[in-house]
Motif scaffolding. Structure first.
Motif, PDB file in Angstrom:
ATOM      1  N   LEU A   1      16.310  12.805 -24.785  1.00 55.03           N
ATOM      2  CA  LEU A   1      15.135  12.104 -24.256  1.00 55.03           C
ATOM      3  C   LEU A   1      15.266  11.797 -22.767  1.00 55.03           C
ATOM      4  O   LEU A   1      14.298  11.941 -22.008  1.00 55.03           O
ATOM      5  N   VAL A   2      16.442  11.386 -22.320  1.00 53.14           N
ATOM      6  CA  VAL A   2      16.614  11.086 -20.899  1.00 53.14           C
ATOM      7  C   VAL A   2      16.547  12.377 -20.083  1.00 53.14           C
ATOM      8  O   VAL A   2      15.944  12.410 -19.006  1.00 53.14           O
ATOM      9  N   GLY A   3      17.149  13.448 -20.582  1.00 55.53           N
ATOM     10  CA  GLY A   3      17.089  14.717 -19.875  1.00 55.53           C
ATOM     11  C   GLY A   3      15.663  15.212 -19.719  1.00 55.53           C
ATOM     12  O   GLY A   3      15.275  15.735 -18.672  1.00 55.53           O
TER      13      GLY A   3
ATOM     14  N   GLY B   1      16.551  19.990 -15.528  1.00 59.50           N
ATOM     15  CA  GLY B   1      16.720  21.290 -16.136  1.00 59.50           C
ATOM     16  C   GLY B   1      15.645  21.557 -17.164  1.00 59.50           C
ATOM     17  O   GLY B   1      14.788  20.710 -17.454  1.00 59.50           O
ATOM     18  N   ILE B   2      15.662  22.754 -17.735  1.00 64.88           N
ATOM     19  CA  ILE B   2      14.686  23.150 -18.751  1.00 64.88           C
ATOM     20  C   ILE B   2      15.307  22.921 -20.127  1.00 64.88           C
ATOM     21  O   ILE B   2      16.360  23.480 -20.452  1.00 64.88           O
ATOM     22  N   TYR B   3      14.661  22.093 -20.923  1.00 61.44           N
ATOM     23  CA  TYR B   3      15.191  21.755 -22.243  1.00 61.44           C
ATOM     24  C   TYR B   3      15.125  22.966 -23.176  1.00 61.44           C
ATOM     25  O   TYR B   3      14.082  23.601 -23.316  1.00 61.44           O
ATOM     26  N   ILE B   4      16.253  23.287 -23.808  1.00 63.41           N
ATOM     27  CA  ILE B   4      16.342  24.433 -24.720  1.00 63.41           C
ATOM     28  C   ILE B   4      16.355  23.989 -26.172  1.00 63.41           C
ATOM     29  O   ILE B   4      15.738  24.611 -27.037  1.00 63.41           O
TER      30      ILE B   4
ATOM     31  N   PRO C   1      18.960  25.513 -13.135  1.00 67.89           N
ATOM     32  CA  PRO C   1      18.751  26.618 -12.183  1.00 67.89           C
ATOM     33  C   PRO C   1      20.011  26.912 -11.389  1.00 67.89           C
ATOM     34  O   PRO C   1      20.773  25.995 -11.040  1.00 67.89           O
ATOM     35  N   LEU C   2      20.251  28.179 -11.111  1.00 70.58           N
ATOM     36  CA  LEU C   2      21.434  28.558 -10.331  1.00 70.58           C
ATOM     37  C   LEU C   2      21.306  28.107  -8.888  1.00 70.58           C
ATOM     38  O   LEU C   2      22.293  27.766  -8.235  1.00 70.58           O
ATOM     39  N   ILE C   3      20.088  28.121  -8.359  1.00 70.20           N
ATOM     40  CA  ILE C   3      19.859  27.718  -6.983  1.00 70.20           C
ATOM     41  C   ILE C   3      18.890  26.545  -6.985  1.00 70.20           C
ATOM     42  O   ILE C   3      17.783  26.639  -7.531  1.00 70.20           O
ATOM     43  N   ALA C   4      19.302  25.425  -6.414  1.00 73.37           N
ATOM     44  CA  ALA C   4      18.459  24.241  -6.380  1.00 73.37           C
ATOM     45  C   ALA C   4      18.907  23.345  -5.234  1.00 73.37           C
ATOM     46  O   ALA C   4      20.041  23.445  -4.755  1.00 73.37           O
TER      47      ALA C   4
ATOM     48  N   ASP D   1      20.473  11.590 -11.379  1.00 74.00           N
ATOM     49  CA  ASP D   1      19.814  11.994 -12.626  1.00 74.00           C
ATOM     50  C   ASP D   1      20.811  12.647 -13.576  1.00 74.00           C
ATOM     51  O   ASP D   1      20.781  12.417 -14.795  1.00 74.00           O
ATOM     52  N   GLN D   2      21.689  13.468 -13.017  1.00 72.87           N
ATOM     53  CA  GLN D   2      22.695  14.139 -13.847  1.00 72.87           C
ATOM     54  C   GLN D   2      23.592  13.109 -14.526  1.00 72.87           C
ATOM     55  O   GLN D   2      23.897  13.224 -15.725  1.00 72.87           O
ATOM     56  N   ILE D   3      24.001  12.085 -13.786  1.00 75.52           N
ATOM     57  CA  ILE D   3      24.851  11.042 -14.361  1.00 75.52           C
ATOM     58  C   ILE D   3      24.103  10.277 -15.443  1.00 75.52           C
ATOM     59  O   ILE D   3      24.657   9.960 -16.504  1.00 75.52           O
TER      60      ILE D   3
END
Length: 641
Positions: free
Chosen positions: A455-457, A463-466, A491-494, A503-505
């Motif tokens: 949910l937080v992601g 990123g794109i949720y899979i 994404p590889l490039i961002a 956000d990642q944390i």
């Protein structure tokens, strides 16, 4: 180390003693009883411990051993440099005379090379040493021809068969009969060809690279493309057991070329620096002569990084790396030789080895996924089962490497062989680790944790949720394995600024945030999430200049980052502040979606997986229940407060 003199009662010990005495003649002073330290290199196929009795007698030529000032130690390939130097100091360093016996593949520290007076090779037991041992110990006369014939058989068989009172003709006859019998038993194994790469599973991008190389080598061989268009080097990186050596063999089989193998450990076992470099050049020359060929260098990280060498052996190690680079450059310009290096520690490799034009292709071989695991297991079981027959074993084989699966297949065949019947699925199951089902409250706990990440992601669009998945069972031998995961395609490039990393944390800490909301506290299962989040927060402050200062630190490894936090309290405090803030942000996001958090967790408990489409359906369901959602939210807020 020696307490009493042991007589040479065994023919083997006497033969080893003869070869050792012959080697010691390389230092005349020591051979005549003078002081000194001698390093003896055991021949290939022998262990240093086999020479203990021989060394004892070489050091103690008479019975007066109580007042002797002699030392002795063994050096095998499992000993670390620090332990070797410490043992040398205690066992040999303060002695007048000492002998060190080293295994053929042992790495000899620079400190030992400096301490010893001579490094000498022990020759393998030959006809002369065998004849002397037979005559002195067994009172048996053996001709030169008979001794040479005896030495063609496995040494362990020869020493057992050679006994006083036996006739030599009878010994030779029985050994020949045993060899014929074992040869017939081993013949089916010998006839099995190495599988080609196209038949292998679990190598991902490395397999794609290898298949393309096979096509390119063929095109080059028929003149369709020039040698400059062929990839000439690859580094395979991955944990132990994933099959890096097997890959090299399969690659050579796929390409239809010879495999030439070498390693720094093998080259160093030949002797001093000059011998090491000579052995290295010989391996490269062999590959050139066999071209087209695959040259496989195992444990390529053992060369080390010249910028990190310790002062005591820097000159020696630097010369070895420089010589290796010269050989790589030579292969680069020699048609038909492709190099493949294998490593478990990519970060330890000298950057010059990886630069463009050398081994600039780097592919990580990961642990095999579920489909690859059952395919690998089926391949090791040969024609017993197809991969589709083993689909139910994906969970039981979780976290198992190719080597683990090969061992399981051997065990299954052994079970069937003892029962004198074909292999069954039950045999395969019995060869795998016991599985513990994830059910009840434990299953809900894992589902809730992964729902938090999900949910937080999605809320932060990191990123794109899979999808999200939890497993049904876990191996009893690997209870620390992950019980589930939420998957996002990054994404590889961002553009990665401070907000990106924050956000990642938050996503990383969302699992334990969900636990705290539901249970009032989180459990130890989130330790890996905390470790990853702490690493990112430290890099933001110390390396990326996204914190209180613009100061840059080269620290990148976890141990280095840990030391930074230990010695810089302000840094540690800033890292803590970032983690705490993102943890609270993740909790707030989940509190806003408290009803959906429960729904997603319930879905995972029941179904075991969640797709992006199903997540959207659950969101829509929540939107149709505004009153219930609001009540749930108020209750959750009150409880959290």
């Amino acid at each position: 180390m020696f307490k009493k003199r042991t007589p040479l009662k065994r023919a083997k010990d006497f033969a080893l003693y003869v070869t050792m005495k012959r080697a010691l003649k390389g230092n005349a002073k020591f051979a005549l009883g003078g002081a000194g330290h001698i390093l003896l290199l055991a021949p290939e196929g022998t262990m240093p411990g086999e020479y203990s009795t021989a060394a004892f007698h070489a050091l103690h030529p008479d019975e007066d051993i109580l007042n002797a000032d002699y030392g002795y130690m063994l050096l095998d390939d499992t000993m670390r440099e620090g332990k070797i130097l410490t043992e040398f100091e205690s066992e040999c360093g303060n002695k007048d005379r000492s002998i060190i016996v080293a295994a053929v593949n042992a790495v000899i520290p620079g400190g030992i090379r400096l301490a010893v007076d001579s490094i000498l090779d022990i020759e393998p037991i030959g006809p002369r040493a065998l004849r002397i041992a037979a005559r002195v110990v067994l009172k048996m006369r053996v001709t030169e021809t008979e001794a040479a014939q005896l030495l063609t058989y496995p040494k362990e068989h020869m020493w057992i068969a050679l006994r006083s009172g036996r006739k030599l003709d009878d010994i030779l006859r029985r050994m020949a009969a045993l060899q014929r019998e074992e040869s017939r038993a081993d013949h089916p194994k010998a006839s099995q060809a190495t599988p080609s790469l196209s038949e292998m599973h679990g190598y991902g991008k490395a397999k794609d690279w290898g298949l393309q190389l096979a096509r390119d080598l063929y095109d080059w061989s028929v003149g369709t493309i020039p040698w400059d268009d062929v990839d000439k080097g690859l580094i395979l990186s991955g944990p132990p057991g994933v099959g890096k050596t097997v890959f090299a063999k399969a690659l050579a089989a796929e390409c239809g070329v010879e495999l030439v193998a070498g390693s720094l450990g093998q080259w160093q076992a030949t002797g001093h620096l000059g011998d090491t470099l000579k052995a290295m050049r010989a391996t490269f020359a062999k590959a050139k002569k066999a071209a087209p060929a695959i040259l496989f260098i195992d444990e390529i990280d053992s060369f080390g990084d010249r910028s990190k060498f310790a002062p005591d052996n820097k000159d020696y190690s630097t010369q070895v790396v420089n010589a290796f680079l010269e050989q790589i450059d030579g292969v680069e310009g020699r048609e038909g030789v492709v190099m493949v290096g294998a490593t478990n520690n990519l970060e330890n490799i000298d950057p010059a080895i990886l630069r463009s034009g050398r081994l600039d292709q780097i592919i990580e071989v990961e642990m095999p996924n579920g489909a690859d695991r059952v395919a690998i297991l089926a391949a090791h079981l040969k024609s017993e089962f197809a991969a589709s027959d083993l689909e139910g074993l994906k969970a039981a084989t979780q976290e198992m490497s190719g080597a683990d699966l090969a061992k399981a297949a051997r065990e299954a065949r052994r079970i069937a062989r003892l029962a004198k019947r074909p292999v069954t699925i039950e045999d395969v199951n019995a060869s795998l680790p016991t599985m513990v089902k994830i059910e009840g409250e434990m299953r809900r706990y894992i589902a809730l944790h992964e729902s938090g990440h999900t949910l937080v992601g999605n809320r932060l669009r990191h990123g794109i949720y899979i999808g999200t998945q939890i497993i049904d069972a876990i191996s009893a031998q690997n209870t620390s394995a992950r019980g589930g995961a939420a998957y996002f395609d990054m994404p590889l490039i961002a553009r990665r600024d401070r907000q990106y990393y924050c956000d990642q944390i938050a996503v990383m800490l969302a699992g334990i945030a969900a636990e705290e909301i539901a249970y009032g506290a989180f459990a130890d299962g989130g330790a890996s999430d905390l470790a990853a989040a702490t690493r990112v927060a430290t890099l933001m402050e110390a390396r990326y200049g996204m914190g209180a200062t613009l100061t840059y630190s080269a620290a990148a490894e976890d141990a280095e980052l840990e030391r930074l936090r230990q010695f810089d309290r302000n840094l540690a405090e800033r890292v803590h502040h970032t983690l705490q803030g993102e943890f609270e942000r993740a909790k707030a996001i989940l509190m806003e979606q408290r009803w959906l958090l429960d729904e997603v967790a319930a879905e995972l408990v029941t179904v075991g997986s969640l797709t992006p489409t199903r997540l959207q359906e659950l969101r829509s369901k929540e939107a149709t229940l505004p009153v219930r959602s609001s009540v749930r939210g108020k209750r959750a807020s009150a409880k959290a407060g």
